[in-house]
Design a protein around this motif. Structure first.
Motif, PDB file in Angstrom:
ATOM      1  N   LEU A 170     -23.307  -2.057  -3.024  1.00  0.00           N
ATOM      2  CA  LEU A 170     -22.514  -2.773  -2.072  1.00  0.00           C
ATOM      3  C   LEU A 170     -20.863  -2.743  -1.675  1.00  0.00           C
ATOM      4  O   LEU A 170     -19.728  -2.081  -1.003  1.00  0.00           O
ATOM      5  CB  LEU A 170     -22.935  -3.868  -1.751  1.00  0.00           C
ATOM      6  N   ARG A 171     -20.444  -2.598  -3.321  1.00  0.00           N
ATOM      7  CA  ARG A 171     -18.874  -2.791  -3.539  1.00  0.00           C
ATOM      8  C   ARG A 171     -18.657  -1.297  -3.859  1.00  0.00           C
ATOM      9  O   ARG A 171     -18.123  -0.563  -2.478  1.00  0.00           O
ATOM     10  CB  ARG A 171     -18.535  -3.082  -5.184  1.00  0.00           C
ATOM     11  N   SER A 172     -19.050  -0.298  -4.126  1.00  0.00           N
ATOM     12  CA  SER A 172     -19.108   0.395  -4.218  1.00  0.00           C
ATOM     13  C   SER A 172     -19.147   1.659  -2.413  1.00  0.00           C
ATOM     14  O   SER A 172     -18.480   2.220  -2.283  1.00  0.00           O
ATOM     15  CB  SER A 172     -20.537   2.041  -4.849  1.00  0.00           C
ATOM     16  N   ALA A 173     -19.963   1.144  -1.474  1.00  0.00           N
ATOM     17  CA  ALA A 173     -20.505   2.043  -0.414  1.00  0.00           C
ATOM     18  C   ALA A 173     -19.235   0.868   0.628  1.00  0.00           C
ATOM     19  O   ALA A 173     -18.659   1.976   1.272  1.00  0.00           O
ATOM     20  CB  ALA A 173     -21.405   1.147  -0.045  1.00  0.00           C
ATOM     21  N   MET A 174     -18.974  -0.216   0.233  1.00  0.00           N
ATOM     22  CA  MET A 174     -17.158  -0.238   0.913  1.00  0.00           C
ATOM     23  C   MET A 174     -16.747   0.381   0.505  1.00  0.00           C
ATOM     24  O   MET A 174     -15.441   0.817   1.699  1.00  0.00           O
ATOM     25  CB  MET A 174     -17.229  -2.299   0.391  1.00  0.00           C
ATOM     26  N   ALA A 175     -16.050   1.056  -0.498  1.00  0.00           N
ATOM     27  CA  ALA A 175     -14.838   1.621  -1.426  1.00  0.00           C
ATOM     28  C   ALA A 175     -15.036   3.154  -0.144  1.00  0.00           C
ATOM     29  O   ALA A 175     -14.245   3.548   0.276  1.00  0.00           O
ATOM     30  CB  ALA A 175     -14.944   1.856  -2.682  1.00  0.00           C
ATOM     31  N   GLU A 176     -16.218   3.542  -0.576  1.00  0.00           N
ATOM     32  CA  GLU A 176     -16.985   5.144   0.039  1.00  0.00           C
ATOM     33  C   GLU A 176     -15.990   4.757   1.987  1.00  0.00           C
ATOM     34  O   GLU A 176     -15.560   5.722   2.177  1.00  0.00           O
ATOM     35  CB  GLU A 176     -18.357   5.003   0.720  1.00  0.00           C
ATOM     36  N   GLN A 177     -16.238   3.821   2.644  1.00  0.00           N
ATOM     37  CA  GLN A 177     -15.886   3.285   3.760  1.00  0.00           C
ATOM     38  C   GLN A 177     -14.761   2.720   4.615  1.00  0.00           C
ATOM     39  O   GLN A 177     -13.923   2.696   5.193  1.00  0.00           O
ATOM     40  CB  GLN A 177     -16.803   1.945   4.485  1.00  0.00           C
ATOM     41  N   GLY A 178     -13.408   2.332   3.169  1.00  0.00           N
ATOM     42  CA  GLY A 178     -12.113   2.328   2.973  1.00  0.00           C
ATOM     43  C   GLY A 178     -11.878   0.608   3.634  1.00  0.00           C
ATOM     44  O   GLY A 178     -10.835   0.271   3.797  1.00  0.00           O
ATOM     45  N   LEU A 179     -12.734   0.171   2.936  1.00  0.00           N
ATOM     46  CA  LEU A 179     -13.076  -1.005   2.729  1.00  0.00           C
ATOM     47  C   LEU A 179     -12.413  -2.605   2.041  1.00  0.00           C
ATOM     48  O   LEU A 179     -12.592  -3.384   1.703  1.00  0.00           O
ATOM     49  CB  LEU A 179     -14.569  -1.813   3.808  1.00  0.00           C
ATOM     50  N   LEU A 180     -11.902  -1.503   0.612  1.00  0.00           N
ATOM     51  CA  LEU A 180     -11.320  -2.275  -0.349  1.00  0.00           C
ATOM     52  C   LEU A 180     -10.078  -1.915  -0.285  1.00  0.00           C
ATOM     53  O   LEU A 180      -9.684  -1.125   0.163  1.00  0.00           O
ATOM     54  CB  LEU A 180     -12.016  -1.738  -1.365  1.00  0.00           C
ATOM     55  N   GLY A 181      -8.692  -2.551  -1.000  1.00  0.00           N
ATOM     56  CA  GLY A 181      -7.861  -2.396  -1.455  1.00  0.00           C
ATOM     57  C   GLY A 181      -6.757  -1.773  -0.237  1.00  0.00           C
ATOM     58  O   GLY A 181      -6.282  -0.889   0.063  1.00  0.00           O
ATOM     59  N   LEU A 182      -7.347  -3.358   1.152  1.00  0.00           N
ATOM     60  CA  LEU A 182      -6.758  -2.388   2.229  1.00  0.00           C
ATOM     61  C   LEU A 182      -4.931  -3.002   2.041  1.00  0.00           C
ATOM     62  O   LEU A 182      -4.792  -1.826   2.914  1.00  0.00           O
ATOM     63  CB  LEU A 182      -7.359  -3.782   3.921  1.00  0.00           C
ATOM     64  N   ASN A 183      -4.334  -3.740   1.530  1.00  0.00           N
ATOM     65  CA  ASN A 183      -3.015  -3.480   1.702  1.00  0.00           C
ATOM     66  C   ASN A 183      -2.243  -3.224  -0.127  1.00  0.00           C
ATOM     67  O   ASN A 183      -1.126  -3.723  -0.346  1.00  0.00           O
ATOM     68  CB  ASN A 183      -2.852  -5.037   1.758  1.00  0.00           C
ATOM     69  N   LEU A 184      -2.919  -2.755  -0.548  1.00  0.00           N
ATOM     70  CA  LEU A 184      -2.614  -2.065  -2.202  1.00  0.00           C
ATOM     71  C   LEU A 184      -2.085  -0.689  -1.862  1.00  0.00           C
ATOM     72  O   LEU A 184      -2.585   0.099  -0.750  1.00  0.00           O
ATOM     73  CB  LEU A 184      -3.967  -2.195  -2.644  1.00  0.00           C
ATOM     74  N   PRO A 185      -0.889  -0.497  -2.773  1.00  0.00           N
ATOM     75  CA  PRO A 185      -0.407   1.066  -2.308  1.00  0.00           C
ATOM     76  C   PRO A 185      -1.378   1.453  -1.997  1.00  0.00           C
ATOM     77  O   PRO A 185      -2.389   2.351  -2.982  1.00  0.00           O
ATOM     78  CB  PRO A 185       0.475   0.846  -3.734  1.00  0.00           C
ATOM     79  N   PRO A 186      -0.715   3.147  -1.129  1.00  0.00           N
ATOM     80  CA  PRO A 186      -2.224   4.199  -0.559  1.00  0.00           C
ATOM     81  C   PRO A 186      -1.647   5.313  -2.072  1.00  0.00           C
ATOM     82  O   PRO A 186      -2.434   6.044  -2.635  1.00  0.00           O
ATOM     83  CB  PRO A 186      -1.051   4.972  -0.070  1.00  0.00           C
ATOM     84  N   GLU A 187      -0.344   4.647  -2.368  1.00  0.00           N
ATOM     85  CA  GLU A 187      -0.482   5.823  -3.956  1.00  0.00           C
ATOM     86  C   GLU A 187      -1.269   5.618  -5.280  1.00  0.00           C
ATOM     87  O   GLU A 187      -1.651   6.086  -6.354  1.00  0.00           O
ATOM     88  CB  GLU A 187       0.873   5.611  -4.830  1.00  0.00           C
ATOM     89  N   HIS A 188      -1.747   4.350  -4.870  1.00  0.00           N
ATOM     90  CA  HIS A 188      -2.682   3.810  -5.977  1.00  0.00           C
ATOM     91  C   HIS A 188      -4.058   3.517  -5.969  1.00  0.00           C
ATOM     92  O   HIS A 188      -5.440   3.252  -6.285  1.00  0.00           O
ATOM     93  CB  HIS A 188      -2.139   2.760  -7.056  1.00  0.00           C
ATOM     94  N   GLY A 189      -4.106   4.189  -4.459  1.00  0.00           N
ATOM     95  CA  GLY A 189      -6.319   4.386  -4.029  1.00  0.00           C
ATOM     96  C   GLY A 189      -6.212   3.169  -2.858  1.00  0.00           C
ATOM     97  O   GLY A 189      -7.116   3.173  -2.197  1.00  0.00           O
ATOM     98  N   GLY A 190      -5.033   2.992  -2.054  1.00  0.00           N
ATOM     99  CA  GLY A 190      -5.291   1.524  -1.497  1.00  0.00           C
ATOM    100  C   GLY A 190      -4.398   1.906   0.040  1.00  0.00           C
ATOM    101  O   GLY A 190      -4.955   3.366   0.018  1.00  0.00           O
ATOM    102  N   LEU A 191      -5.623   1.090   1.108  1.00  0.00           N
ATOM    103  CA  LEU A 191      -5.401   1.345   2.414  1.00  0.00           C
ATOM    104  C   LEU A 191      -2.625   1.794   2.926  1.00  0.00           C
ATOM    105  O   LEU A 191      -2.938   1.996   3.950  1.00  0.00           O
ATOM    106  CB  LEU A 191      -5.754   1.046   3.221  1.00  0.00           C
ATOM    107  N   GLY A 192      -2.453   0.461   1.800  1.00  0.00           N
ATOM    108  CA  GLY A 192      -1.342   0.238   2.270  1.00  0.00           C
ATOM    109  C   GLY A 192      -1.433  -0.259   3.627  1.00  0.00           C
ATOM    110  O   GLY A 192       0.301  -0.673   4.561  1.00  0.00           O
ATOM    111  N   LEU A 193      -2.244  -0.879   4.236  1.00  0.00           N
ATOM    112  CA  LEU A 193      -2.032  -2.326   5.522  1.00  0.00           C
ATOM    113  C   LEU A 193      -1.429  -3.065   5.352  1.00  0.00           C
ATOM    114  O   LEU A 193      -0.860  -3.283   4.224  1.00  0.00           O
ATOM    115  CB  LEU A 193      -3.688  -2.331   5.831  1.00  0.00           C
ATOM    116  N   PRO A 194      -0.499  -3.503   5.849  1.00  0.00           N
ATOM    117  CA  PRO A 194       0.150  -4.877   6.386  1.00  0.00           C
ATOM    118  C   PRO A 194      -0.429  -6.130   6.288  1.00  0.00           C
ATOM    119  O   PRO A 194      -2.236  -6.105   6.517  1.00  0.00           O
ATOM    120  CB  PRO A 194       0.925  -5.195   7.668  1.00  0.00           C
TER     121      PRO A 194
END
Length: 384
Positions: free
Chosen positions: A39-63
């Motif tokens: 499930l964790r891997s599937a969520m990563a594929e859907q862009g639902l992990l690291g929501l507020n983490l820096p984009p340069e490290h794989g996150g979405l960079g959301l507020p």
């Protein structure tokens, strides 16, 4: 001040719901370690992990505010999904993203955003609960390693995750200035954990044991004088937990609302009765008020990068109480059905009940609020 969601925020919420319905819903029933990791891997594929983490490290960079909206949405869909999104966004990884070296961000933040690893957090000890600075787990440098001795308790997801961020004491003064943190691999020599104890929400909580546990020195996140830094980041984790409480409370409210329109007694829908109407109205008022307080606390991060302590504590106290009351009223609307595990409300109540305890009890947060508004120290330590 604009209280309306932006078009972008509405799109994020709908995208999260869509991803859950299309890709994640079939996976949530498998609660095995392998199943949760899938499930964790599937969520990563859907862009639902690291929501507020820096984009340069794989996150979405959301507020932070947008991140909490997504976590709340996913929690309402399924608690395990909300929990994974929280733990990989506003969880322990936040401290690594904020204070880690460039090498640590590559080693830990990037694979976490890809769904390859997870990081738990170890703070509480048998004699250090609300008095977190009383922790006794010690760390000493030995050549290329740091050696830990001590224990932790009430640590979540240890069987799922590969690492734990361990708060520990590098000095011997006994003061908060000794405290730092180490990222401990779960396969480190001298590390072991209990089989876990089930909490009310059927989640396993683990005890951790460090017996001359040897960890590479490059896994030291902060080596003392860091408790204030760690707690400042931990406020984002507190808000992530509140978003989960809001998600469960909203799901309970919506379930009770729909039920009240279908359940009939005395020849009419029970939503026709004023007693039920007042309960539903109270639930909605509390839900909206809690939501606004959490969003206000999150918005303070736009100024300093981290949520303000006072606003976080205010949101915590109100949300934890409101979520319990909303879920309790939802159970009451369903009557005997709500009291059974055939319906989801028992589990929703069990989830939010922990919010009054973890991340600092409601009473501790009230002490913190009082100290702030009175502008005086409000120490709980026994005076010599």
């Amino acid at each position: 001040m604009d209280f309306q969601l932006t078009d972008r925020q509405k799109e994020l919420i709908e995208a999260a719901k869509g991803a859950y319905e299309r890709k994640l819903a079939p996976l949530v029933a498998d609660s095995s370690v392998a199943g949760v990791r899938r499930l964790r891997s599937a969520m990563a594929e859907q862009g639902l992990l690291g929501l507020n983490l820096p984009p340069e490290h794989g996150g979405l960079g959301l507020p932070l505010l947008d991140t909490l909206l997504v976590i709340q949405t996913l929690q309402a869909c399924a608690p395990i999904v909300g929990g994974l999104s929280h733990r990989t966004s506003t969880g322990a990884v936040g401290a690594v993203a904020e204070y880690g070296t460039p090498e640590q961000r590559v080693r830990f933040v990037e694979p976490l955003c890809r769904g390859e690893i997870g990081i738990s957090i170890g703070i509480t000890e048998p004699d250090a609960g609300s008095a977190a600075t009383a922790l006794k787990t010690r760390a000493r440098i030995d050549g290329d390693h740091v050696v830990l001795n001590g224990s932790k308790q009430f640590v979540s997801f240890v069987n799922i995750n590969e690492f734990t961020l361990v708060y520990c004491r590098f000095g011997t003064s006994g003061k908060a200035s000794d405290i730092g943190a180490v990222i401990v691999p779960h396969d480190a020599p001298g590390f072991r954990h209990s089989n876990g104890t089930l909490n009310m929400a059927d989640e396993l909580l683990f005890e951790l044991y460090f017996d001359d546990c040897r960890v590479p020195k490059e896994n030291i996140l902060l080596d003392g004088g860091a408790f204030g830094k760690l707690i400042s980041v931990y406020n984002a984790e507190r808000l992530g937990s509140m978003a989960r409480m809001l998600g469960s409370a909203r799901a309970a409210y919506e379930f009770a609302l729909a039920y009240s329109k279908e359940r009939r007694q005395f020849g009419r829908e029970i939503c026709d009765f004023q007693g039920i109407q007042w309960m539903l109205a109270d639930m909605r008022v509390k839900l909206d008020a809690a939501h606004l307080l959490v969003m206000r606390a999150a918005s303070t991060a736009q100024v300093t990068g981290l949520p303000a302590p006072l606003e976080t504590s205010i949101a915590k106290v109100f949300t934890a109480k409101a979520a319990k009351e909303i879920c309790d009223d939802a159970i009451q609307v369903l009557g005997a059905n709500g009291y059974t595990k055939e319906y989801p409300l028992v589990h929703r109540y069990a989830e939010v009940r922990g919010g009054s305890i973890y991340g600092g009890t409601m009473q501790i947060h009230k002490n913190m609020i009082a100290a702030a508004i009175l502008e005086r120290e409000n120490s709980q330590w026994k005076k010599a």
